[in-house]
Write a protein that holds these residues in place. Structure first.
Motif, mmCIF file in Angstrom:
data_model
loop_
_atom_site.group_PDB
_atom_site.id
_atom_site.type_symbol
_atom_site.label_atom_id
_atom_site.label_comp_id
_atom_site.label_asym_id
_atom_site.label_seq_id
_atom_site.Cartn_x
_atom_site.Cartn_y
_atom_site.Cartn_z
ATOM 1 N N VAL A 89 77.731 -17.843 27.369
ATOM 2 C CA VAL A 89 79.105 -18.260 28.762
ATOM 3 C C VAL A 89 79.628 -19.127 27.526
ATOM 4 C CG1 VAL A 89 79.046 -20.524 30.056
ATOM 5 C CG2 VAL A 89 76.735 -18.712 30.318
ATOM 6 N N GLY A 90 79.365 -19.296 26.464
ATOM 7 C CA GLY A 90 80.449 -20.423 25.154
ATOM 8 C C GLY A 90 81.020 -19.113 24.413
ATOM 9 N N LEU A 91 80.626 -17.929 25.047
ATOM 10 C CA LEU A 91 81.619 -16.902 24.077
ATOM 11 C C LEU A 91 83.674 -17.218 24.698
ATOM 12 C CD1 LEU A 91 80.371 -13.258 24.671
ATOM 13 C CD2 LEU A 91 80.572 -14.958 22.443
ATOM 14 N N SER A 92 84.150 -18.133 25.916
ATOM 15 C CA SER A 92 84.970 -18.353 25.969
ATOM 16 C C SER A 92 85.581 -19.305 24.843
ATOM 17 C CB SER A 92 84.979 -18.756 27.626
ATOM 18 O OG SER A 92 84.290 -19.162 27.815
ATOM 19 N N LEU A 93 84.761 -20.285 24.233
ATOM 20 C CA LEU A 93 85.540 -20.792 23.385
ATOM 21 C C LEU A 93 84.162 -20.726 22.372
ATOM 22 C CD1 LEU A 93 84.151 -24.152 25.988
ATOM 23 C CD2 LEU A 93 86.296 -23.005 25.171
ATOM 24 N N PRO A 94 84.935 -19.793 21.228
ATOM 25 C CA PRO A 94 84.443 -18.981 20.482
ATOM 26 C C PRO A 94 83.457 -19.876 19.373
ATOM 27 C CG PRO A 94 86.132 -18.249 20.599
ATOM 28 C CD PRO A 94 86.126 -19.510 21.378
ATOM 29 N N VAL A 95 84.222 -20.537 18.983
ATOM 30 C CA VAL A 95 83.195 -21.849 18.280
ATOM 31 C C VAL A 95 82.585 -23.291 18.531
ATOM 32 C CG1 VAL A 95 83.600 -23.470 15.809
ATOM 33 C CG2 VAL A 95 84.548 -21.612 16.017
ATOM 34 N N VAL A 96 82.727 -23.841 19.544
ATOM 35 C CA VAL A 96 82.618 -24.718 20.349
ATOM 36 C C VAL A 96 81.457 -24.341 21.620
ATOM 37 C CG1 VAL A 96 82.954 -26.435 21.997
ATOM 38 C CG2 VAL A 96 85.014 -26.148 20.630
ATOM 39 N N GLY A 97 81.097 -23.127 21.905
ATOM 40 C CA GLY A 97 80.649 -22.412 22.775
ATOM 41 C C GLY A 97 79.224 -22.462 21.795
ATOM 42 N N GLN A 98 79.433 -22.035 20.423
ATOM 43 C CA GLN A 98 78.433 -21.298 19.883
ATOM 44 C C GLN A 98 77.485 -22.721 19.136
ATOM 45 O OE1 GLN A 98 77.900 -18.692 20.026
ATOM 46 N NE2 GLN A 98 79.311 -18.409 21.638
ATOM 47 N N ILE A 99 78.349 -23.587 18.931
ATOM 48 C CA ILE A 99 77.820 -24.533 18.436
ATOM 49 C C ILE A 99 77.308 -25.229 19.488
ATOM 50 C CG2 ILE A 99 78.720 -27.409 17.470
ATOM 51 C CD1 ILE A 99 80.652 -25.734 15.955
ATOM 52 N N GLY A 100 77.519 -26.025 20.435
ATOM 53 C CA GLY A 100 77.115 -26.202 21.598
ATOM 54 C C GLY A 100 75.377 -25.714 22.002
ATOM 55 N N ALA A 101 75.931 -24.294 21.736
ATOM 56 C CA ALA A 101 74.092 -23.493 22.155
ATOM 57 C C ALA A 101 72.941 -23.899 21.637
ATOM 58 C CB ALA A 101 74.744 -21.822 22.748
ATOM 59 N N GLY A 102 73.522 -23.690 19.654
ATOM 60 C CA GLY A 102 72.758 -24.383 19.334
ATOM 61 C C GLY A 102 71.957 -25.911 19.131
ATOM 62 N N LEU A 103 72.808 -26.936 20.161
ATOM 63 C CA LEU A 103 72.494 -28.028 19.769
ATOM 64 C C LEU A 103 71.227 -27.828 21.325
ATOM 65 C CD1 LEU A 103 75.627 -29.910 19.510
ATOM 66 C CD2 LEU A 103 73.791 -29.808 17.515
ATOM 67 N N LEU A 104 72.200 -27.242 22.480
ATOM 68 C CA LEU A 104 71.386 -27.386 23.480
ATOM 69 C C LEU A 104 69.654 -27.240 23.131
ATOM 70 C CD1 LEU A 104 73.845 -27.222 26.614
ATOM 71 C CD2 LEU A 104 72.739 -29.158 25.941
ATOM 72 N N GLY A 105 70.082 -25.485 22.663
ATOM 73 C CA GLY A 105 68.985 -25.437 22.176
ATOM 74 C C GLY A 105 67.406 -25.575 21.626
ATOM 75 N N GLY A 106 68.524 -26.042 20.733
ATOM 76 C CA GLY A 106 67.134 -27.043 19.438
ATOM 77 C C GLY A 106 67.087 -28.139 20.102
ATOM 78 N N PHE A 107 68.061 -29.169 21.354
ATOM 79 C CA PHE A 107 67.716 -30.059 21.732
ATOM 80 C C PHE A 107 66.161 -29.430 22.827
ATOM 81 C CE2 PHE A 107 66.582 -33.039 25.282
ATOM 82 C CZ PHE A 107 67.241 -34.373 24.456
ATOM 83 N N ALA A 108 65.734 -28.489 23.954
ATOM 84 C CA ALA A 108 65.232 -28.225 24.107
ATOM 85 C C ALA A 108 64.147 -27.687 23.735
ATOM 86 C CB ALA A 108 65.800 -26.910 25.481
ATOM 87 N N ALA A 109 63.817 -27.055 22.531
ATOM 88 C CA ALA A 109 63.076 -26.611 21.851
ATOM 89 C C ALA A 109 62.180 -28.165 21.174
ATOM 90 C CB ALA A 109 63.124 -26.111 20.959
ATOM 91 N N GLY A 110 62.962 -28.701 20.899
ATOM 92 C CA GLY A 110 62.514 -30.121 20.225
ATOM 93 C C GLY A 110 62.179 -31.134 21.309
ATOM 94 N N TYR A 111 62.765 -31.402 22.034
ATOM 95 C CA TYR A 111 61.611 -32.364 23.407
ATOM 96 C C TYR A 111 60.843 -31.169 23.805
ATOM 97 C CZ TYR A 111 61.842 -34.584 27.873
ATOM 98 O OH TYR A 111 61.549 -35.753 29.126
ATOM 99 N N LEU A 112 60.273 -30.105 24.008
ATOM 100 C CA LEU A 112 59.337 -29.333 24.352
ATOM 101 C C LEU A 112 58.108 -29.383 23.444
ATOM 102 C CD1 LEU A 112 60.217 -26.191 26.230
ATOM 103 C CD2 LEU A 112 59.578 -28.526 27.674
ATOM 104 N N ALA A 113 59.058 -29.277 21.787
ATOM 105 C CA ALA A 113 57.716 -29.327 20.968
ATOM 106 C C ALA A 113 57.221 -30.738 21.516
ATOM 107 C CB ALA A 113 57.956 -28.875 19.325
#
Length: 122
Positions: free
Chosen positions: A21-45
């Motif tokens: 989804v973040g491909l429309s915002l090349p750098v911000v979208g990818q950084i946001g993806a890493g932040l949200l995915g990392g948060f989800a992994a850390g929260y579940l772990a």
């Protein structure tokens, strides 16, 4: 440190979906993806900050490696079309971009993973 593969898998899927989804915002979208995915992994772990960071790091690294493989396929097409010089430029570019993308996903996912495990414990 033990890896919670369920948490890593969820973090990986979040990174892929938000990154697409973040491909429309090349750098911000990818950084946001890493932040949200990392948060989800850390929260579940859950657990300590280190455990959340480790699971976020693994989710981000796997995402970066898979994206690098996709970029390698694209680089192969450039090499096929461009001949020897195209293959040299394509291969070097894929390696450099792949390293940067993997580090970007891994570092921000690890930081967000630590925050996610802290949020679950708080």
């Amino acid at each position: 440190m033990a890896i919670d593969w369920r948490a890593v898998a969820v973090g990986f899927v979040v990174i892929l979906v938000v990154g697409a989804v973040g491909l429309s915002l090349p750098v911000v979208g990818q950084i946001g993806a890493g932040l949200l995915g990392g948060f989800a992994a850390g929260y579940l772990a859950g657990g300590s900050l280190g455990h959340g960071a480790w699971n976020g790091l693994v989710a981000g690294s796997i995402s970066g490696i898979i994206l690098t493989v996709g970029l390698a396929l694209l680089g192969s097409l450039v090499g096929l079309v461009g001949g020897p010089v195209g293959s040299l430029v394509g291969g070097g570019g894929v390696l450099l971009v792949g390293l940067v993308v993997t580090l970007l996903f891994a570092i921000d996912s690890a930081l967000a993973g630590a925050v996610g495990s802290w949020a679950k414990g708080a």
